[in-house]
Structures are given as structure tokens and as C-alpha cells.
Design a protein around this motif. Structure first.
Motif, short mmCIF file in Angstrom:
data_model
loop_
_atom_site.label_atom_id
_atom_site.label_comp_id
_atom_site.label_asym_id
_atom_site.label_seq_id
_atom_site.Cartn_x
_atom_site.Cartn_y
_atom_site.Cartn_z
N TYR A 1 1.96 -8.44 -3.72
CA TYR A 1 3.06 -7.56 -3.31
C TYR A 1 3.91 -7.09 -4.48
O TYR A 1 4.55 -6.03 -4.41
CB TYR A 1 3.96 -8.27 -2.31
CG TYR A 1 3.43 -8.36 -0.90
CD1 TYR A 1 3.02 -7.21 -0.21
CD2 TYR A 1 3.34 -9.58 -0.24
CE1 TYR A 1 2.54 -7.28 1.09
CE2 TYR A 1 2.87 -9.67 1.05
CZ TYR A 1 2.47 -8.52 1.73
OH TYR A 1 2.00 -8.59 3.01
N LEU A 2 3.96 -7.86 -5.56
CA LEU A 2 4.76 -7.47 -6.72
C LEU A 2 4.33 -6.13 -7.29
O LEU A 2 5.14 -5.41 -7.90
CB LEU A 2 4.68 -8.54 -7.80
CG LEU A 2 5.36 -9.88 -7.51
CD1 LEU A 2 5.01 -10.90 -8.56
CD2 LEU A 2 6.87 -9.70 -7.41
N GLU B 1 3.79 -3.57 -5.75
CA GLU B 1 4.41 -2.52 -4.96
C GLU B 1 5.82 -2.20 -5.43
O GLU B 1 6.50 -1.36 -4.84
CB GLU B 1 4.45 -2.93 -3.49
CG GLU B 1 3.10 -3.17 -2.86
CD GLU B 1 2.47 -1.89 -2.33
OE1 GLU B 1 2.63 -1.60 -1.14
OE2 GLU B 1 1.83 -1.18 -3.14
N CYS B 2 6.28 -2.89 -6.47
CA CYS B 2 7.69 -2.81 -6.87
C CYS B 2 7.99 -1.74 -7.90
O CYS B 2 9.02 -1.81 -8.58
CB CYS B 2 8.15 -4.18 -7.39
SG CYS B 2 8.17 -5.46 -6.13
N GLY B 3 7.12 -0.78 -8.06
CA GLY B 3 7.44 0.33 -8.96
C GLY B 3 6.54 0.40 -10.18
O GLY B 3 5.64 -0.44 -10.38
N ALA C 1 5.94 -2.60 -12.56
CA ALA C 1 5.58 -3.87 -11.95
C ALA C 1 4.34 -4.49 -12.60
O ALA C 1 4.29 -5.69 -12.88
CB ALA C 1 5.35 -3.71 -10.46
N SER D 1 -2.31 -10.63 -1.06
CA SER D 1 -1.14 -10.33 -0.21
C SER D 1 -1.42 -9.50 1.04
O SER D 1 -1.01 -9.87 2.14
CB SER D 1 -0.04 -9.64 -1.02
OG SER D 1 0.47 -10.50 -2.00
N HIS E 1 -3.87 -0.97 -5.15
CA HIS E 1 -3.78 -1.55 -6.49
C HIS E 1 -5.02 -2.37 -6.85
O HIS E 1 -4.93 -3.34 -7.58
CB HIS E 1 -2.54 -2.43 -6.58
CG HIS E 1 -1.27 -1.74 -6.21
ND1 HIS E 1 -0.63 -0.84 -7.05
CD2 HIS E 1 -0.52 -1.81 -5.08
CE1 HIS E 1 0.46 -0.39 -6.45
NE2 HIS E 1 0.56 -0.95 -5.26
#
Length: 207
Positions: A9-10, A12-14, A17, A40, A48
Motif C-alpha cells: 500500500y505504501l 500508493e502514497c505518491g 513513495a 497488500s 505497481h
């Protein structure tokens, strides 16, 4: 720290990331810390996949995925095949959960099919089931259990979590679980002590 857990999920943080995740994994490796990666969610794999493969091939000692995620990432038809495929690229073990069918673990030249563990109440809420499985498996790993012990511990923790509403265990339930978990962790299979030296045989036997 003995293990760094990286959630897919990390990613997905921009835009930054992936760089942040890579830096954390590099730091872990420099300090002799094992890297555990979870995929995840299927949407994370779809968005990704390349970054996940970079992390798996470059840094991951352990990979956790469910069947849909693992099959999408590897192109394999079954959870068992996907676990074996992932194990060719991880340093210790790959763990693929498959709902009511249990889970498949592969690594150190062997594969293990682990049945689910059903509590008397049965499942009420499957929220957090995958994270609970990973927690149990990692607890067993740090206790030097076998890969079968990892899967059995993961199944036991997951079954405890899904018999209630919500993913957080009550203190009493957590304490009872800690008391019984060693019975699920230890058997006579290959232990994790020789994980570094056995990577070559893992790649050969699972090819």
C-alpha cells in the motif's frame, strides 16, 4: 529490528513513495535486517507490479500475498504455482494465502500446503485476515520455526481474528493465543537456521 515489514500500500502514497520504500529496504539490508513485503491488494499489484518485482528481486526475504494478488503478479494459474514462482526470487520463503483452501509456502527447497484452522465459532468477519496470517507467520519465523510452522502459526492467528468482529484482538484472547501458538509452530521439517545457504537449492528444486 530483526524484520522490516513493507506494505505494498505504501506505493500508493505518491510519486516519491517508491524511492522511500527502496531507501528503507536498502537501510534494512545494510543493518542485517530481514525484509518482508506484502503485496497488500490486487489493485496495488495491477498498478505497481514493476515496483513490487523490483522490491522482491532486489530486497525481499519473505513475501506475503493472497491467491489473486500472487497469480496476477506471477501469471501463474494456481496459488501453489504462484508461491513456487515467487520463491525463486525471495531469499527465505513466499507465503500465499488461499481463503478456505488454506495457504501455500515455498522456500529452502521445499513447498508446504497448510490447511486452514477453524475455530469453533467459525468466521464472522474476515477483515484483517491476511495481516493476522502474516503476523503469526512472522512470529514463528522469529522463533526459528520451520516454514510449515510459519504457515500453521499464521493459520491459527488468522482464525482467531476472523471469529470476531473487527481485526484487533482483545487482550485476553491475545494472551490465550500466545500460550497455544508454540504448539502450532514447531515440527521436524527444515528449519530457518540455514536460510542463507539454502537459497541456491531453493531456486534449483522449485524451478
Amino acid at each position: 529490528s530483526k524484520v522490516l515489514l513493507v506494505e505494498g500500500y505504501l506505493l500508493e502514497c505518491g510519486a516519491g513513495a517508491s524511492t522511500f520504500v527502496t531507501g528503507a529496504m536498502e537501510e534494512a539490508k545494510r543493518n542485517g535486517t530481514m525484509v518482508c513485503l506484502t503485496t497488500s491488494d490486487l489493485t496495488v499489484v495491477q498498478a505497481h507490479g514493476d515496483a513490487l518485482w523490483d522490491a522482491i528481486k532486489g530486497y525481499a526475504d519473505i513475501v506475503f500475498a493472497n491467491s489473486a494478488e500472487a497469480r496476477a503478479l506471477t501469471g501463474q494459474a494456481t496459488a501453489e504455482q504462484a508461491a513456487a514462482y515467487l520463491a525463486r526470487h525471495t531469499r527465505v520463503v513466499s507465503c500465499v494465502t488461499d481463503g478456505v483452501a488454506g495457504s501455500h509456502l515455498a522456500g529452502m527447497g521445499t513447498t508446504q500446503a497448510i490447511p486452514p484452522y477453524w475455530m469453533p465459532k467459525g468466521p464472522l468477519d474476515t477483515s484483517g485476515a491476511g495481516d493476522a496470517y502474516a503476523a503469526g507467520a512472522m512470529y514463528a519465523l522469529l522463533g526459528n520455526a520451520t516454514i510449515r510452522g510459519m504457515g500453521s502459526a499464521g493459520a491459527r492467528v488468522s482464525s482467531t481474528v476472523i471469529q470476531q468482529i473487527g481485526a484487533r484482538l482483545k487482550l485476553d484472547d491475545a494472551e490465550k493465543l500466545a500460550e497455544v501458538l508454540p504448539m502450532h509452530m514447531y515440527d521436524q521439517s527444515v528449519t530457518l537456521r540455514g536460510r542463507a545457504s539454502s537459497r541456491a537449492s531453493t531456486t534449483t528444486d522449485l524451478a
